[in-house]
Every structure is written in C-alpha cells, then in structure tokens.
Design a protein around this motif. Structure first.
Motif, short mmCIF file in Angstrom:
data_model
loop_
_atom_site.label_atom_id
_atom_site.label_comp_id
_atom_site.label_asym_id
_atom_site.label_seq_id
_atom_site.Cartn_x
_atom_site.Cartn_y
_atom_site.Cartn_z
N CYS A 38 0.91 -1.28 0.08
CA CYS A 38 -0.03 0.00 0.02
C CYS A 38 0.98 1.06 0.00
O CYS A 38 1.91 1.26 0.61
CB CYS A 38 -0.93 0.07 1.17
SG CYS A 38 -2.35 1.23 1.16
N LEU A 40 -0.06 3.96 1.77
CA LEU A 40 -0.20 4.45 3.04
C LEU A 40 0.11 3.61 4.09
O LEU A 40 0.37 2.33 3.78
CB LEU A 40 -1.77 4.95 3.16
CG LEU A 40 -2.32 6.07 2.35
CD1 LEU A 40 -3.66 6.39 2.82
CD2 LEU A 40 -1.45 7.33 2.68
N ALA A 41 0.00 4.03 5.31
CA ALA A 41 0.58 2.79 6.33
C ALA A 41 -0.53 3.37 7.49
O ALA A 41 0.03 4.00 8.70
CB ALA A 41 1.89 3.12 7.03
N CYS A 42 -1.66 2.93 7.45
CA CYS A 42 -2.67 3.50 8.49
C CYS A 42 -2.67 2.72 9.87
O CYS A 42 -2.36 1.54 9.84
CB CYS A 42 -4.14 3.21 8.20
SG CYS A 42 -4.57 4.10 6.42
N CYS A 45 -4.43 -0.44 10.32
CA CYS A 45 -4.62 -1.37 9.20
C CYS A 45 -3.82 -2.77 9.78
O CYS A 45 -2.91 -2.84 10.73
CB CYS A 45 -3.82 -0.96 8.14
SG CYS A 45 -3.74 -1.92 6.70
N ILE A 48 -0.89 -4.65 6.22
CA ILE A 48 0.29 -4.22 5.44
C ILE A 48 1.80 -4.69 6.31
O ILE A 48 2.75 -4.43 5.80
CB ILE A 48 0.54 -2.80 5.27
CG1 ILE A 48 0.20 -2.23 6.34
CG2 ILE A 48 -0.80 -2.61 3.91
CD1 ILE A 48 0.27 -0.59 6.21
N GLY A 80 -7.03 -4.71 -0.55
CA GLY A 80 -5.54 -4.79 -0.47
C GLY A 80 -4.91 -4.63 0.80
O GLY A 80 -5.61 -5.18 1.88
N GLY A 81 -3.94 -4.02 0.78
CA GLY A 81 -3.12 -3.20 0.10
C GLY A 81 -4.09 -2.26 -0.86
O GLY A 81 -5.13 -2.04 -0.60
N ASN A 108 -7.69 3.86 -1.78
CA ASN A 108 -7.45 5.09 -0.80
C ASN A 108 -7.63 6.33 -1.62
O ASN A 108 -7.43 7.40 -0.94
CB ASN A 108 -6.22 5.13 0.12
CG ASN A 108 -5.09 4.75 -0.85
OD1 ASN A 108 -4.73 5.37 -1.78
ND2 ASN A 108 -4.04 4.04 -0.15
N HIS A 130 -11.94 4.82 0.34
CA HIS A 130 -11.79 4.73 1.88
C HIS A 130 -11.70 6.20 2.56
O HIS A 130 -10.70 6.83 2.03
CB HIS A 130 -10.47 3.94 2.09
CG HIS A 130 -9.65 4.19 3.43
ND1 HIS A 130 -8.48 3.74 3.80
CD2 HIS A 130 -10.30 4.38 4.56
CE1 HIS A 130 -8.30 3.92 4.90
NE2 HIS A 130 -9.35 4.23 5.73
#
Ligand code: SF4
Ligand code: SF4
Length: 388
Positions: A38, A40-42, A45, A48, A80-81, A108, A130
């Motif tokens: 991905c 982003l790195a929420c 989450c 990932i 995903g991702g 996203n 998202h």
C-alpha cells in the motif's frame, strides 16, 4: 439509490437460487486481494505488516480471474493493500466486468485521479473509496495530511466522468456520533452512490491497538448516530442492508457468516475469513469443505469476541432479509430502532483462547518462496551448462 436495480435483481436471484438448492453455505462477495503493498500506512490496518518478499508478491490476472470463476460469488470486492498499485488492475477489473459480476474496487484514492483513464464507467464497476471521516479525522486515521483532500478531488473527478462511487468508512473508538453524522451528511452531499460503514476489526498486527470499539460501545454509538439522522429527518444512502444497520444498533443477535465473504490472496484461500488468517488452502472447494467453521465467530473464539464487521455479518443480515422479508421491510420503512432493550449479547464464557499463527504462516511462505527460487536458479544453471 445505493445499489442499482440490476444488482439487486441479480444478487437477489442468486441468493434465492442458493436457498432453493438447499445450499447451507454459499459465497456472496469474493474478497480478492491481489497484493498487500500500500502507499499508506494506517495505524489501524492489519494488512500491510509483512516482509518485503510478501509485500512484493502479486496475484496474476489469470489467478484473479480463476478465483472469480472458482468461487462464483456475484460480487467481487478488491481490497488490498492498494489495488491501484497493481500494474494489471485494469485487466483484472475488465475480466470481472466481462463476466457480468459486480466489482467494488477499494482504494484510498491517492492514485485514482491519475488512473481513471484505465477504466470504463459501467454499472458493474464501483470505486469504493476509503474515507474514515471528515478532513481532520480521516487524515489522522491514515496518518498523513492532505489525503482527505486528494481523495475528495478524485471522487469528484470519477463522478464527473460517470463512474459509480461509494465511500467505505471504518469507525474507531473516540469518534463521536456527531462526527459520524456530519460525515454521512458530507458523503450524501458529495453525491456518492452509497456509504459502507463498519466498526474496525482489532487486527492483532495493527500498530494502534487502543482505538478499536467493543461490541457494546459499537451498538450504543450507532443508536446515537441513527437517532441523530431521524431527529434531523435526513436519509443517508447506505450500500448495506437495513438488517445489518439494525444489527449495528444492537437490535439483532446475529452470528457471523464467515464463508459469505471468502478471501483469496497471495497465500491462497484464507481460513476462516477476510479478517483472520488462520490457515490457507489452494482451492475454494477446500476452503468450504476443510474449514472448521464452528470454531470461529463471537462466542467461539477469543479473536472474534468484539467483531461486528460487515464482511462477517452482512451475509447473515442478507440471509435474514430473505428468510424474514416482512420484518426486514418494516425496518427499511420505519428505520432502525434506536430506543428500548437491545438483543441479548452472545456469551463469551465458552470461547476458545486465541492461537497466534501469523509468524508461522509468514515463515512457511518465505521458505516456500526461497525453495522455488533455489529450484529456478538450479534449473537455469543446468540450462546454461547444457548450452555450454
Ligand atoms: S489505505 Fe487501506 S490497505 Fe492501505 S494502509 Fe490504509 S487501511 Fe491499510
Ligand atoms: S467473528 Fe466471524 S467475521 Fe469476525 S473475525 Fe471472527 S470469523 Fe471473522
């Protein structure tokens, strides 16, 4: 209308057929994860946190379409991702649309504006973007400033070009009913087809473990939100069944239906559900036949204790809608009940303790990938020696 008529008719006919055939377990939505990588790195989450060797893996177009054919669900959700990172995502979507299945491409939206040219508007394709709240809340949830603004711009561009767009919202602890109601108003004004809403699942590998909702808090929060909607007489457009919303507000004692949204990802078919990776098998048939379904779900397994996520409970709500259509119609017409006693909660006394299997799966996968690479190297060495 949140779900187009053709989709309601096709999916309704599919479900009725499964009931007439007496199929106890059947898939409704295939969760197809072609990659875990991905952009982003929420913090919330759980998807990932893998080593690079796994994040770099992709399902091929062929593998994706084989999964679609194998599972036969009328709806395919591509999470995903970030699926738009996959270089052949357009071919995957095109193949699913050609099969007249309804695709929800979850994104996203950071790449959506740039990649719109890859896709053609279709009643079979919906971008599910998202958005976890209004600007401040969403940028905090994804841990990056400016993402909300970019996502909203991409949604408008997609709508202007005739694409169907949905927003996909995960609710975490600490968000107020006013915040959620204001966000739903915003989504309505944005002109998206519908809102998909769900409490977050407390993924064991999510960096932030502090902000997941318990079932009791979820129910109280959703009652407050729906009450606000009723008081202001607004009709938010949800792409979910009324019975699932009724469940979120504590009015239904549902058990989850994990086989309703089966998951295919780079490891194989995931047991038992999209949220929990407790084992993998190579075929959909094996997933359905070999999973010990009774060992999962709230009340059966510690990791399921607080789950009220749509991928587990929307299929239960849909089955209930078919079985008790008059009651479901009543909820759809009157709205979700926000007062009075809640349905009894499932007892957790008999649940089995959590098993922690994540590292075992990752190691096994890495060992297999390493063995395949070594075999390939050995084979190319043999070829070179033959050539020499
Ligand atoms: S955008 Fe989605 S997949 Fe990417 S890190 Fe955030 S929650 Fe995970
Ligand atoms: S309750 Fe059901 S849907 Fe939720 S994690 Fe457990 S098996 Fe999956």
């Amino acid at each position: 209308m949140a779900v187009p008529l053709i989709q309601q008719v096709r999916v309704g006919a599919y479900i009725v057929k499964q009931h007439v055939l007496g199929n106890k377990r059947y898939p409704l939505v295939l969760m197809l994860e072609p990659l875990f990588r991905c952009n982003l790195a929420c913090p919330g989450c759980g998807k990932i946190d893998y080593p690079d060797a796994i994040l770099n893996r992709r399902l091929s177009v062929r593998e994706c379409l084989d999964a679609v054919d194998e599972c036969e669900a009328p709806i395919v959700s591509i999470p995903g991702g970030e699926p738009l990172i996959h270089k052949e995502i357009d071919q995957i979507v095109e193949g699913i649309v050609a099969r007249k299945k309804f695709v929800y491409l979850c994104t996203n939206a950071l790449l959506l504006g740039k990649k719109l040219d890859l896709f053609k508007p279709s009643q079979y394709l919906t971008f599910s973007v998202h958005l976890d709240g209004l600007e401040e809340e969403h940028d905090r949830a994804v841990n990056q400033k400016g993402v909300f603004e970019k996502a909203v711009k991409a949604i408008k561009a997609a709508r202007d070009r005739g694409f169907r767009v949905n927003v996909n919202t995960t609710v975490f602890d600490g968000v107020t009913a006013d915040d959620i109601a204001s966000f739903f108003d915003f989504a309505n004004d944005l002109g998206v087809e519908g809102i998909t809403v769900s409490p977050g699942y407390a993924y064991e590998r999510a960096p932030d473990q502090e902000h997941f909702l318990s079932r009791q808090k979820t129910k109280t929060l959703f009652r407050d939100v729906f009450r606000k909607g009723r008081e202001r007489d607004v009709k938010w457009r949800f792409s979910q069944s009324s019975m699932f919303l009724d469940f979120l507000a504590g009015n239904q004692e549902y058990h989850c239906t994990p086989w309703g949204n089966p998951t295919r990802n780079v490891f194989g078919w995931q047991k038992p559900c999209y949220l929990l990776g407790e084992g993998y098998v190579p075929t959909f048939k094996q997933l359905m036949e070999e999973t010990a379904w009774d060992q999962y779900g709230t009340g059966n397994y510690e990791k399921c204790a607080n789950c009220m996520v749509h991928c587990g409970y929307e299929p239960t709500a849909v089955n209930d809608t078919i079985r008790h259509s008059l009651r479901a119609l009543g909820v759809a017409l009157r709205g979700v009940r926000t007062e009075g006693p809640m349905a009894p909660e499932i007892s957790l006394e008999e649940q089995r303790p959590a098993e922690y299997v994540f590292s075992r799966h990752v190691e096994k996968f890495l060992d297999e990938a390493h063995a395949t690479e070594s075999e390939a190297e050995a084979a190319s060495g043999t070829d070179r020696s033959h050539a020499a």
